[in-house]
Design an enzyme around this catalytic site. Structure first.
Site, PDB file in Angstrom:
ATOM      1  CB  SER A 124      30.990  52.303  29.782  1.00  0.00           C
ATOM      2  OG  SER A 124      30.846  51.077  29.520  1.00  0.00           O
ATOM      3  CE1 TYR A 148      25.381  52.017  33.210  1.00  0.00           C
ATOM      4  CE2 TYR A 148      26.040  51.188  30.964  1.00  0.00           C
ATOM      5  CZ  TYR A 148      26.931  51.280  32.271  1.00  0.00           C
ATOM      6  OH  TYR A 148      28.289  51.852  32.825  1.00  0.00           O
ATOM      7  CE  LYS A 152      27.742  54.612  33.669  1.00  0.00           C
ATOM      8  NZ  LYS A 152      28.198  55.182  34.927  1.00  0.00           N
TER       9      LYS A 152
HETATM   10  P1  NAD Z   1      28.049  48.321  41.436  1.00  0.00           P
HETATM   11  O1  NAD Z   1      26.411  48.287  40.799  1.00  0.00           O
HETATM   12  O2  NAD Z   1      28.633  46.548  41.585  1.00  0.00           O
HETATM   13  O3  NAD Z   1      27.856  49.340  42.127  1.00  0.00           O
HETATM   14  C1  NAD Z   1      27.375  50.835  41.976  1.00  0.00           C
HETATM   15  C2  NAD Z   1      27.080  50.653  43.669  1.00  0.00           C
HETATM   16  O4  NAD Z   1      26.689  51.853  43.375  1.00  0.00           O
HETATM   17  C3  NAD Z   1      25.641  49.979  44.485  1.00  0.00           C
HETATM   18  O5  NAD Z   1      26.883  49.924  45.683  1.00  0.00           O
HETATM   19  C4  NAD Z   1      25.200  50.598  44.409  1.00  0.00           C
HETATM   20  O6  NAD Z   1      24.624  49.968  45.408  1.00  0.00           O
HETATM   21  C5  NAD Z   1      25.322  52.177  44.529  1.00  0.00           C
HETATM   22  N1  NAD Z   1      24.645  53.165  43.675  1.00  0.00           N
HETATM   23  C6  NAD Z   1      23.625  53.455  42.455  1.00  0.00           C
HETATM   24  N2  NAD Z   1      22.820  53.752  42.077  1.00  0.00           N
HETATM   25  C7  NAD Z   1      23.166  54.791  43.703  1.00  0.00           C
HETATM   26  C8  NAD Z   1      22.845  55.918  44.715  1.00  0.00           C
HETATM   27  N3  NAD Z   1      22.036  57.113  43.219  1.00  0.00           N
HETATM   28  N4  NAD Z   1      23.016  56.452  45.581  1.00  0.00           N
HETATM   29  C9  NAD Z   1      24.193  55.836  46.499  1.00  0.00           C
HETATM   30  N5  NAD Z   1      24.363  54.762  45.481  1.00  0.00           N
HETATM   31  C10 NAD Z   1      23.380  54.171  44.264  1.00  0.00           C
HETATM   32  O7  NAD Z   1      28.496  48.709  39.757  1.00  0.00           O
HETATM   33  P2  NAD Z   1      29.831  48.434  39.173  1.00  0.00           P
HETATM   34  O8  NAD Z   1      29.654  47.241  38.713  1.00  0.00           O
HETATM   35  O9  NAD Z   1      30.943  48.178  40.110  1.00  0.00           O
HETATM   36  O10 NAD Z   1      30.270  49.821  39.083  1.00  0.00           O
HETATM   37  C11 NAD Z   1      30.511  50.448  38.746  1.00  0.00           C
HETATM   38  C12 NAD Z   1      30.159  52.014  37.978  1.00  0.00           C
HETATM   39  O11 NAD Z   1      30.958  51.602  36.869  1.00  0.00           O
HETATM   40  C13 NAD Z   1      29.168  52.283  37.350  1.00  0.00           C
HETATM   41  O12 NAD Z   1      29.157  53.300  37.334  1.00  0.00           O
HETATM   42  C14 NAD Z   1      28.569  51.265  36.182  1.00  0.00           C
HETATM   43  O13 NAD Z   1      28.489  51.991  35.206  1.00  0.00           O
HETATM   44  C15 NAD Z   1      30.176  51.799  35.711  1.00  0.00           C
HETATM   45  N6  NAD Z   1      30.969  50.464  34.830  1.00  0.00           N
HETATM   46  C16 NAD Z   1      30.247  49.382  34.902  1.00  0.00           C
HETATM   47  C17 NAD Z   1      31.300  48.092  33.988  1.00  0.00           C
HETATM   48  C18 NAD Z   1      30.759  46.456  34.823  1.00  0.00           C
HETATM   49  O14 NAD Z   1      30.880  46.190  33.519  1.00  0.00           O
HETATM   50  N7  NAD Z   1      30.960  46.927  36.159  1.00  0.00           N
HETATM   51  C19 NAD Z   1      31.403  48.313  32.492  1.00  0.00           C
HETATM   52  C20 NAD Z   1      31.674  49.930  32.499  1.00  0.00           C
HETATM   53  C21 NAD Z   1      31.556  50.459  33.373  1.00  0.00           C
HETATM   54  C1  WQD Z   2      30.294  39.376  27.140  1.00  0.00           C
HETATM   55  C2  WQD Z   2      29.812  38.657  25.660  1.00  0.00           C
HETATM   56  C3  WQD Z   2      27.636  38.176  24.566  1.00  0.00           C
HETATM   57  C4  WQD Z   2      25.896  35.710  28.714  1.00  0.00           C
HETATM   58  C5  WQD Z   2      27.653  45.165  28.910  1.00  0.00           C
HETATM   59  C6  WQD Z   2      27.580  46.366  29.146  1.00  0.00           C
HETATM   60  C7  WQD Z   2      28.791  47.367  28.945  1.00  0.00           C
HETATM   61  C8  WQD Z   2      29.649  46.984  30.016  1.00  0.00           C
HETATM   62  C9  WQD Z   2      30.595  45.764  30.219  1.00  0.00           C
HETATM   63  C10 WQD Z   2      28.669  48.583  31.601  1.00  0.00           C
HETATM   64  C11 WQD Z   2      28.993  38.875  24.632  1.00  0.00           C
HETATM   65  C12 WQD Z   2      27.714  37.123  25.797  1.00  0.00           C
HETATM   66  C13 WQD Z   2      27.122  36.607  27.498  1.00  0.00           C
HETATM   67  C14 WQD Z   2      26.121  35.157  28.498  1.00  0.00           C
HETATM   68  C15 WQD Z   2      27.104  34.639  26.503  1.00  0.00           C
HETATM   69  N1  WQD Z   2      28.816  47.075  31.255  1.00  0.00           N
HETATM   70  N2  WQD Z   2      27.722  36.512  26.454  1.00  0.00           N
HETATM   71  N3  WQD Z   2      26.723  34.616  27.509  1.00  0.00           N
HETATM   72  O1  WQD Z   2      27.385  42.903  26.831  1.00  0.00           O
HETATM   73  O2  WQD Z   2      29.859  43.301  26.460  1.00  0.00           O
HETATM   74  O3  WQD Z   2      29.102  44.229  28.232  1.00  0.00           O
HETATM   75  O4  WQD Z   2      29.059  45.290  30.794  1.00  0.00           O
HETATM   76  O5  WQD Z   2      28.978  49.444  31.611  1.00  0.00           O
HETATM   77  O6  WQD Z   2      27.816  48.608  28.720  1.00  0.00           O
HETATM   78  O7  WQD Z   2      26.794  46.315  27.577  1.00  0.00           O
HETATM   79  O8  WQD Z   2      29.408  42.903  28.650  1.00  0.00           O
HETATM   80  O9  WQD Z   2      29.546  40.362  29.441  1.00  0.00           O
HETATM   81  O10 WQD Z   2      26.977  40.694  29.461  1.00  0.00           O
HETATM   82  O11 WQD Z   2      29.005  40.065  27.183  1.00  0.00           O
HETATM   83  O12 WQD Z   2      27.314  34.559  25.348  1.00  0.00           O
HETATM   84  O13 WQD Z   2      24.817  33.936  29.598  1.00  0.00           O
HETATM   85  O14 WQD Z   2      29.426  36.915  26.169  1.00  0.00           O
HETATM   86  O15 WQD Z   2      27.318  37.805  24.238  1.00  0.00           O
HETATM   87  O16 WQD Z   2      29.556  38.985  23.317  1.00  0.00           O
HETATM   88  P1  WQD Z   2      29.391  43.212  26.836  1.00  0.00           P
HETATM   89  P2  WQD Z   2      28.933  40.906  28.988  1.00  0.00           P
END
Ligand code: NAD
Ligand code: WQD
Length: 332
Positions: A124, A148, A152
């Site tokens: 991330s 979190y 990562k």
């Molecule tokens: P998500 O929660 O939709 O998907 C994660 C999946 O992993 C789910 O289906 C959940 O059931 C499964 N899971 C969690 N823990 C588990 C375990 N111990 N055993 C088996 N299954 C398990 O999340 P996502 O948004 O699809 O994110 C996927 C990956 O990308 C994650 O590693 C997340 O940290 C990373 N990521 C997400 C974002 C974002 O904003 N969505 C941003 C950066 C990184």
């Molecule tokens: C985006 C912008 C908020 C909600 C998060 C995690 C990051 C990654 C992606 C996993 C920010 C603003 C939000 C609302 C708002 N996840 N906001 N009103 O914080 O950039 O990233 O998700 O790895 O680790 O921190 O994403 O979508 O929460 O926020 O004004 O109701 O929207 O302040 O500026 P963020 P977000």
């Protein structure tokens, strides 16, 4: 290739399974469904007309992992399974460290035991901490503000160290920026369990009337309109980045930013949503959210140069597809 996709029933995982199947790979999903549901698997098949193999297991369960590695010839793994709610990780750090770090350790251990040499990891942009934008892969990582993010950064280190002692491994650490949108079929998308924390699902829930209004967290940041700037990327573009990484990976550890390289403010995203979908979003400016940084966007030149991958979909497509999915599926 036979690809083991942990967390493949989740938001990014399900879109990546579609992209993998469409690229001709076979997919084995391992997911405990803690943040997803079985129905998604049928939808993946509906979109692609291809079946996936599914194991409902927890990837912190070593023997369950070993069972999958013993039953199948696995050519590569994409490890999505993780807990991802930043604020929850602050309240319940141990659950996050346990789930996200132990899973990486055990999957890496299984790869070593079963000679699986391709590993793609979901990292991330949060690992950059308070670095200067645009973030470049070579930057020294700064501490993140939450457990979190630490899970990562630690997982990245584990994989980097393991690749040093396994020189024939190819490891990709993919640092995602802000994934939004949904598959254009409207069949799969993001289904937050409760009130979502992220901006786009909140916008779509306000549009649908599930939430009365959107609170914009702060308009006094040093940005063009005072609201925070992020690098939103369509989840289907992100999914294709994984296929590109799998196909192009050479030996060693390779870090790639997966974003668009474009910064978009909160107000700009709201306006883009309104214009694309012709819907008014009621919003109100409120206080800053603790922990937010003013700007976060990627330098994406490395992924373009080495993987031949760039994000293709614009803000309008992200808004259109997010709204189509919300209208069709997410709740009443
Ligand atoms: P998500 O929660 O939709 O998907 C994660 C999946 O992993 C789910 O289906 C959940 O059931 C499964 N899971 C969690 N823990 C588990 C375990 N111990 N055993 C088996 N299954 C398990 O999340 P996502 O948004 O699809 O994110 C996927 C990956 O990308 C994650 O590693 C997340 O940290 C990373 N990521 C997400 C974002 C974002 O904003 N969505 C941003 C950066 C990184
Ligand atoms: C985006 C912008 C908020 C909600 C998060 C995690 C990051 C990654 C992606 C996993 C920010 C603003 C939000 C609302 C708002 N996840 N906001 N009103 O914080 O950039 O990233 O998700 O790895 O680790 O921190 O994403 O979508 O929460 O926020 O004004 O109701 O929207 O302040 O500026 P963020 P977000």
């Amino acid at each position: 290739m036979n690809i083991l996709v942990t967390g493949g029933a989740g938001y990014i995982g399900s879109h990546t399974c579609v992209a993998l199947l469409e690229a001709g790979h076979r997919v084995i999903i391992a997911d405990n469904l803690c943040n997803s549901n079985l129905e998604t698997l049928n939808k993946i098949t509906k979109i692609t007309s291809k079946e996936v193999i599914f194991y409902q297991i927890d990837v912190t369960d070593e023997s369950a992992i070993d069972n999958i590695f013993s039953k199948h010839t696995i050519d590569g793994i994409i490890h999505f399974a993780s807990l991802k709610a930043v604020s929850e990780s602050v309240e319940r750090p141990l659950i996050y460290y346990y789930n996200n770090v132990i899973s990486t350790i055990l999957l890496t251990k299984a790869c070593e035991k079963h000679s699986v040499k391709r590993f793609v990891f979901s990292s991330s942009a949060t690992v950059y901490g308070k670095n200067k934008v645009p973030y470049v892969e070579t930057m020294k990582l700064l501490p993140t503000t939450n457990p979190y993010g630490e899970t990562k950064a630690i997982s990245e280190r584990i994989l980097t160290d393991m690749a040093k002692v396994n020189p024939d491994w190819s490891v990709a650490l993919l640092r995602y920026f802000n994934p939004v949108g949904a598959h254009e079929s409207g069949l799969i998308g993001e289904t937050p369990n409760s009130i979502p924390n992220n901006l786009m699902p909140r916008i779509t829930q306000v549009a649908k009337g599930k939430l009365p209004r959107l609170y914009v967290f702060g308009n006094d940041y040093p940005t063009t309109d005072g609201t925070c700037v992020r690098d939103y990327i369509h989840v289907c573009d992100l999914a294709k980045g994984h296929v590109a990484a799998l196909n192009k990976l050479s030996k060693g550890v390779h870090i790639y930013n997966l974003g668009t390289g474009q910064g978009t403010s909160v107000l700009r995203l709201i306006h883009a949503f309104q214009e694309t979908n012709n819907i008014k979003i009621h919003y109100e400016i409120t206080a800053r959210r603790p922990g937010d940084i003013a700007e976060c966007y990627a330098d994406v030149s490395k992924a373009e140069r080495e993987l031949g991958w760039t994000a293709k979909r614009d803000l309008s497509a992200m808004c259109r597809d997010a709204w189509r999915f919300e209208k069709k599926h997410a709740g009443p």
